[in-house]
Design a protein around this motif. Sequence first.
Motif, PDB file in Angstrom:
ATOM      1  N   GLY A   1       0.825  -1.200   0.000  1.00 33.73           N
ATOM      2  CA  GLY A   1       0.000   0.000   0.000  1.00 33.73           C
ATOM      3  C   GLY A   1       0.858   1.247   0.000  1.00 33.73           C
ATOM      4  N   GLU A   2       1.909   1.224   0.789  1.00 33.08           N
ATOM      5  CA  GLU A   2       2.809   2.375   0.891  1.00 33.08           C
ATOM      6  C   GLU A   2       3.577   2.575  -0.414  1.00 33.08           C
ATOM      7  OE1 GLU A   2       4.753   2.211   4.642  1.00 33.08           O
ATOM      8  OE2 GLU A   2       6.178   3.771   4.079  1.00 33.08           O
ATOM      9  N   GLU A   3       4.038   1.467  -0.971  1.00 31.16           N
ATOM     10  CA  GLU A   3       4.774   1.546  -2.241  1.00 31.16           C
ATOM     11  C   GLU A   3       3.888   2.107  -3.343  1.00 31.16           C
ATOM     12  OE1 GLU A   3       6.417  -2.253  -3.307  1.00 31.16           O
ATOM     13  OE2 GLU A   3       7.611  -2.303  -1.481  1.00 31.16           O
ATOM     14  N   ARG A   4       2.679   1.572  -3.374  1.00 28.91           N
ATOM     15  CA  ARG A   4       1.721   2.002  -4.398  1.00 28.91           C
ATOM     16  C   ARG A   4       1.429   3.494  -4.245  1.00 28.91           C
ATOM     17  NH1 ARG A   4      -4.311   1.266  -3.452  1.00 28.91           N
ATOM     18  NH2 ARG A   4      -5.030   2.799  -4.924  1.00 28.91           N
ATOM     19  N   PHE A   5       1.247   3.902  -2.996  1.00 33.78           N
ATOM     20  CA  PHE A   5       0.969   5.312  -2.730  1.00 33.78           C
ATOM     21  C   PHE A   5       2.115   6.178  -3.221  1.00 33.78           C
ATOM     22  CE2 PHE A   5       1.691   9.016  -0.089  1.00 33.78           C
ATOM     23  CZ  PHE A   5       0.493   9.691  -0.238  1.00 33.78           C
TER      24      PHE A   5
ATOM     25  N   GLU B   1      -8.751   6.078  -1.078  1.00 33.17           N
ATOM     26  CA  GLU B   1      -9.764   5.446  -0.226  1.00 33.17           C
ATOM     27  C   GLU B   1     -10.552   4.376  -0.975  1.00 33.17           C
ATOM     28  OE1 GLU B   1     -10.776   8.763   3.214  1.00 33.17           O
ATOM     29  OE2 GLU B   1     -12.064   8.647   1.444  1.00 33.17           O
ATOM     30  N   ARG B   2     -10.368   4.351  -2.291  1.00 31.47           N
ATOM     31  CA  ARG B   2     -11.027   3.282  -3.074  1.00 31.47           C
ATOM     32  C   ARG B   2     -10.494   1.932  -2.625  1.00 31.47           C
ATOM     33  NH1 ARG B   2     -12.616   4.084  -8.704  1.00 31.47           N
ATOM     34  NH2 ARG B   2     -11.655   2.095  -9.063  1.00 31.47           N
ATOM     35  N   HIS B   3     -11.364   0.930  -2.619  1.00 31.46           N
ATOM     36  CA  HIS B   3     -10.914  -0.400  -2.193  1.00 31.46           C
ATOM     37  C   HIS B   3     -10.060  -1.069  -3.273  1.00 31.46           C
ATOM     38  CE1 HIS B   3     -13.147  -0.209   1.418  1.00 31.46           C
ATOM     39  NE2 HIS B   3     -14.249   0.102   0.768  1.00 31.46           N
ATOM     40  N   GLU B   4     -10.465  -0.862  -4.526  1.00 26.99           N
ATOM     41  CA  GLU B   4      -9.768  -1.521  -5.631  1.00 26.99           C
ATOM     42  C   GLU B   4      -8.864  -0.519  -6.345  1.00 26.99           C
ATOM     43  OE1 GLU B   4     -10.187  -4.759  -7.076  1.00 26.99           O
ATOM     44  OE2 GLU B   4     -11.132  -5.286  -5.180  1.00 26.99           O
ATOM     45  N   PRO B   5      -7.548  -0.772  -6.387  1.00 28.21           N
ATOM     46  CA  PRO B   5      -6.708   0.143  -7.176  1.00 28.21           C
ATOM     47  C   PRO B   5      -6.935  -0.078  -8.670  1.00 28.21           C
ATOM     48  CG  PRO B   5      -5.390  -1.622  -6.221  1.00 28.21           C
ATOM     49  CD  PRO B   5      -6.787  -1.823  -5.735  1.00 28.21           C
TER      50      PRO B   5
ATOM     51  N   LYS C   1      -4.539   8.248 -13.728  1.00 27.39           N
ATOM     52  CA  LYS C   1      -4.406   9.655 -14.131  1.00 27.39           C
ATOM     53  C   LYS C   1      -5.746  10.188 -14.656  1.00 27.39           C
ATOM     54  CE  LYS C   1      -2.281  11.327 -17.978  1.00 27.39           C
ATOM     55  NZ  LYS C   1      -1.170  11.578 -18.912  1.00 27.39           N
ATOM     56  N   TYR C   2      -6.403   9.420 -15.545  1.00 27.34           N
ATOM     57  CA  TYR C   2      -7.693   9.879 -16.097  1.00 27.34           C
ATOM     58  C   TYR C   2      -8.719  10.028 -14.978  1.00 27.34           C
ATOM     59  CZ  TYR C   2      -5.551   8.077 -20.376  1.00 27.34           C
ATOM     60  OH  TYR C   2      -4.688   7.809 -21.386  1.00 27.34           O
ATOM     61  N   TRP C   3      -8.686   9.058 -14.069  1.00 35.11           N
ATOM     62  CA  TRP C   3      -9.654   9.072 -12.957  1.00 35.11           C
ATOM     63  C   TRP C   3      -9.479  10.338 -12.123  1.00 35.11           C
ATOM     64  CZ3 TRP C   3     -10.315   9.278  -7.720  1.00 35.11           C
ATOM     65  CH2 TRP C   3     -11.485   8.734  -7.195  1.00 35.11           C
ATOM     66  N   LEU C   4      -8.224  10.638 -11.782  1.00 35.42           N
ATOM     67  CA  LEU C   4      -7.939  11.813 -10.952  1.00 35.42           C
ATOM     68  C   LEU C   4      -8.273  13.108 -11.689  1.00 35.42           C
ATOM     69  CD1 LEU C   4      -4.563  10.634  -9.387  1.00 35.42           C
ATOM     70  CD2 LEU C   4      -6.623  11.187  -8.104  1.00 35.42           C
ATOM     71  N   ILE C   5      -7.927  13.147 -12.982  1.00 36.96           N
ATOM     72  CA  ILE C   5      -8.219  14.358 -13.768  1.00 36.96           C
ATOM     73  C   ILE C   5      -9.730  14.580 -13.839  1.00 36.96           C
ATOM     74  CG2 ILE C   5      -8.161  15.329 -16.107  1.00 36.96           C
ATOM     75  CD1 ILE C   5      -5.349  14.204 -16.416  1.00 36.96           C
TER      76      ILE C   5
END
Lengths: 178, 197
Positions: free
Chosen positions: A8-12, A50-54, A62-66
């Motif tokens: 989780g930390e790495e992904r973050f 906070e989403r359960h599924e990355p 990127k598209y999701w965040l934009i």
Amino acid sequence: MLKKRDTGEERFNKEYTELFPVIFRVAYRITGEEGVAEDLCQEAFIKYFERHEPLPDINQTKYWLIRVVKNMSLNYEKKKVREKNAVTKLEKITPQYVESTEKGVLKEETKIAVQQALDKLPYKLRVVLVLKEYARLNYKEIGSIVGISEGNVKVRIFRARERLEKIFKDEKLYVSEG
Amino acid sequence: MCPKDEIISAYLDGEVESPWAEKLKIHISTCKKCAQRLADMQNLRSRLLDEAEPDFGPALQRLRRRVYFHSVGQGSTVPAQTPRELPFWKRKVNLPMPAAVALSFMLFLLFASFFFFMGQQNNIAMAKREPASYKSQPVQVTVPINGMQVDNLEVLLKLLNNKDFSQEVLMQLPKDSQFSVFGEPEIEKISTDRQGE
């Protein structure tokens, strides 16, 4: 358990470090305010993590965040327009005072900043141009995020360029006159 | 014939498909007006991208901490807040599925065997108790020889046993009697012994 935490930390770290610059840039260029851009970024990233599924790959993230930043920026834009309308009403009440103040400010400026020119664009044109130039998205991706057709994206981007050119030309005229 | 400015704008973005893109490229290389239009748009792009942006490094660090603790950090090595101790009845226990199945099976066996043994005990107790209650059932019998009145089956049986004669006796059992056999049937035993005499 430890492995899960590390993942989780790495992904973050990976997603945040890689995507923050582009998300912040888009938020800043759409809203024109650093503070607002920071708030939008914070909210968008928190929502994402906070989403359960990355999401499977970083481009989709990127598209999701934009998309989230763009949707939230609309609320800010509405608020800004309301405030602008209130100022316009005030200008009508005291025209002479405002006019002289505006002239004073503009004389001090030798060159209009890009962000100020972008702010003068209507929101609909500004969003697509920002996504094209600062997020480097193609027409299909922009259309998907904004919810319009590719043809419409093409037209809006062209109109945004046309308007920006006019804004910069007017600025040149104004400076040479000054 | 020159293309619309809108097409040149799309060409700048690499959004004109083949073979139109190649044709447009050839046209622009020969048409000064269109080449100028493309150059203007390229300049505009450069102006947008070349302007120095605000330094977002501090914002990146500030938000990293906030976002991390708000979302990821909650389940991580550095929790955002220490978990509150729950009251005993609200605590949850994580149990692997096989262990849960084995435990429920054992509980089932325990209850089943408990009820089985309890049933056995009841049967034995009833078997022991029934003859007594059977003997104490009130009866109204008149023995025709001596004109004796007997109101207890036990007394009647003793009387018959002691007297040295045989007599046909009609006994009417209570109507609500249940004829289930528990333990050793004493009347039957007595009659069998009598036959042996």
